[in-house]
Design an enzyme around this catalytic site. Structure first.
Site, short mmCIF file in Angstrom:
data_model
loop_
_atom_site.label_atom_id
_atom_site.label_comp_id
_atom_site.label_asym_id
_atom_site.label_seq_id
_atom_site.Cartn_x
_atom_site.Cartn_y
_atom_site.Cartn_z
N ARG A 273 31.36 29.23 45.44
CA ARG A 273 32.34 29.65 46.43
C ARG A 273 31.78 30.85 47.21
NH1 ARG A 273 34.84 34.17 48.01
NH2 ARG A 273 35.07 34.78 45.83
N ASP A 274 31.65 32.00 46.56
CA ASP A 274 31.28 33.23 47.28
C ASP A 274 29.85 33.16 47.81
OD1 ASP A 274 31.91 35.69 48.32
OD2 ASP A 274 31.62 36.82 46.47
N HIS B 62 34.33 42.34 40.14
CA HIS B 62 33.55 41.49 41.06
C HIS B 62 32.72 42.44 41.92
CE1 HIS B 62 33.33 37.94 43.97
NE2 HIS B 62 32.91 38.95 44.72
N HIS C 202 29.25 43.32 44.33
CA HIS C 202 28.14 42.88 45.17
C HIS C 202 27.03 43.90 45.03
CE1 HIS C 202 29.74 39.47 47.71
NE2 HIS C 202 30.73 39.77 46.91
N CYS D 134 26.73 39.61 52.68
CA CYS D 134 27.71 40.40 53.40
C CYS D 134 27.43 40.18 54.89
CB CYS D 134 27.52 41.86 53.02
SG CYS D 134 28.61 42.97 53.91
N ASN E 38 25.86 38.84 45.73
CA ASN E 38 26.62 39.15 44.53
C ASN E 38 25.70 39.64 43.43
OD1 ASN E 38 28.29 37.21 46.12
ND2 ASN E 38 29.71 37.50 44.42
#
Lengths: 311, 311
Positions: free
Chosen positions: B13-14, B209, B211, B242, B251
């Site tokens: 997903r991310d 979570h 990054h 980002c 991440n």
């Protein structure tokens, strides 16, 4: 009150010693001067090893002489033995960084003597330095490589690290360096070892020297900071590496470490933007080396250092 | 007794949401299956956003259906709104990861509503879920993006993060995710915020979570672990990024985070060697993406995990 953290640049030694490309003396001096301007007040400028062993250090005499002209800079140099110490005294460096390994296997491979022989050598250097007039006597640092494990021997005893740090200080070390040479440490082990070392020899500065080989360089710095460590070695763009892990990342990236310290509310005295800018010299002189570091790519956060100052 | 740390893979997903190359459904399933075999027991497999917004997620129906066949895997999916929640219920996912931002500016940019509207939306989703029969009702996670700062608004109030976490749990969240979406956090701020959040809503799992945008991903994980956090999001090879920092790292790298946890004496249940091997799928499918991570390059230390187990 904001606590100060001292970051020492060791890239000209620990970084360049594994780089094949010979960096011209002028470029090394440009690096030293620009990094000093960015706020780095101590730089390990070379290693006193025979030039036939590491040709990169053939210009050590000039580098030291030029560096000593930078007012306010502490000029230090690595020494593997008495001969290096004598050369350092002759050239007038401010600090001699003696290095030995906690692991017997690594010490034999690196400096070709046993740990006991290294301790004796260190004592002899202390005795030699006592004969030097106080005004021109360099400080003596005692470094312990492989303090968190060794690619040759695996585990290393924490008791032994603490014991050797104590022995070095008893012998006359003015400071101690505890080094995770191969990136085996984790934050808990790091915190535990530094807490023990600081409890025993905290009367002298204790440096943490981390490699980012397995990605934990900054995480380990957190462990060390939490233990009370206020002195760190690091290198511009993380220059350095590990002969046993080709392609792996090298030393902790000094500009990222400065950012870490500042976000944690410590003062480094470093202008991170200016420090990042010094990378242009490495990019120009070492086009084939991988330059590591996140701040150089992503930039500082908005409202930094205002946000950091109160963090 | 060894404490367990749960690592959730969110790269599908991310990570994939910012990758232009569409990864074939089969390759995504290969990734999910191999990572589950390596010991990752929860995977965020997709995002329920319209396929015209993010074509990468056009195969969400198939991905969820296939993932649900993997016995023991918790299948979660991101939802931006009620519509996503309803779709998640229809498809039978185990957990819906609702996301909103602490920063008003970021929330408006990301989900096009105010923070107050997001809270209301969340309450409506809770109410909708209460109508779903208990046996097929997914858990609901409440995620707070930009909890440590925002590229649009800069600083973010820690009080506000704690308050919103509380509001979400009061509304009916089964878990909370506190996210440093842009890599602005430092270990001290992280520790402080998570200590406060855990003190208030520690009755539900609280995920961190991070990054690695500015290099502090693992350093911040140390802060979170020290605060008592036992749940983390991360991505294979650090996939992600980002939009405001082109070229920056993404991440936190899941294989490096697993290594960090193990060196600190925690148990992740993950076979790090097997996890590293899953990177072959990303290398094959996303040849233009930068794969981050140190363990994949340097390898595990000698005597690992024996050394780690007692560290």
């Amino acid at each position: 009150m904001t606590q100060h953290i001292t970051l020492r640049e060791v890239g000209l030694r620990d970084g360049l010693q594994i780089v094949k490309t010979i960096v011209p003396t002028q470029a090394k001096m440009e690096w030293i001067r620009e990094e000093y301007s960015a706020g780095v007040k101590e730089i390990e400028v070379c290693s006193f090893v025979p030039a036939k062993l590491i040709p990169q250090f053939a210009d050590s005499t000039e580098i030291v002489a030029d560096s000593l002209r930078i007012r306010g800079l502490t000029v230090s140099a690595l020494i593997p033995n008495m001969k290096g110490a004598q050369r350092g005294v002759e050239l007038g460096v401010h600090k001699l960084n003696y290095v030995m390994s906690v692991s017997e296997g690594h010490n034999l491979a690196n400096v070709r003597r046993t740990v006991a022989e290294s301790l004796e050598d260190f004592s002899n250097i202390v005795a030699m330095l006592r004969e030097v007039p106080a005004g021109s006597r360099p400080k003596l640092s005692g470094g312990l490589s492989t303090s968190f494990g060794c690619t040759i021997e695996g585990r290393v005893s924490e008791d032994r690290v603490v014991e050797l740090a104590e022995r070095l200080v008893e012998s006359g070390a003015d400071e101690i360096v505890i080094a995770d040479t191969v990136g085996y440490g984790g934050p808990h082990a790091v915190r535990r070892v530094f807490e023990r070392v600081l409890a025993r020899v905290g009367s002298v500065p204790v440096f943490a020297h981390f490699h980012d080989t397995r990605g934990l360089g900054l995480a380990n710095a957190v462990g060390a900071l939490d233990a009370g460590v206020r002195y760190f070695d690091a290198t511009l763009a993380g220059l350095g590496g590990c002969p046993h892990a080709p392609g792996a990342t090298g030393n902790v990236v000094i500009e990222d470490l400065a950012f870490l310290c500042e976000t944690m509310g410590y003062a480094t005295g470093i202008d991170i933007g200016k420090l990042v800018a010094v990378r242009h010299i490495l990019a120009r002189e070492l086009p084939n080396e991988k330059l590591s570091g996140a701040i150089a790519v992503a930039g500082l956060p908005r409202e930094f250092p205002k946000a950091a100052a109160s963090a």
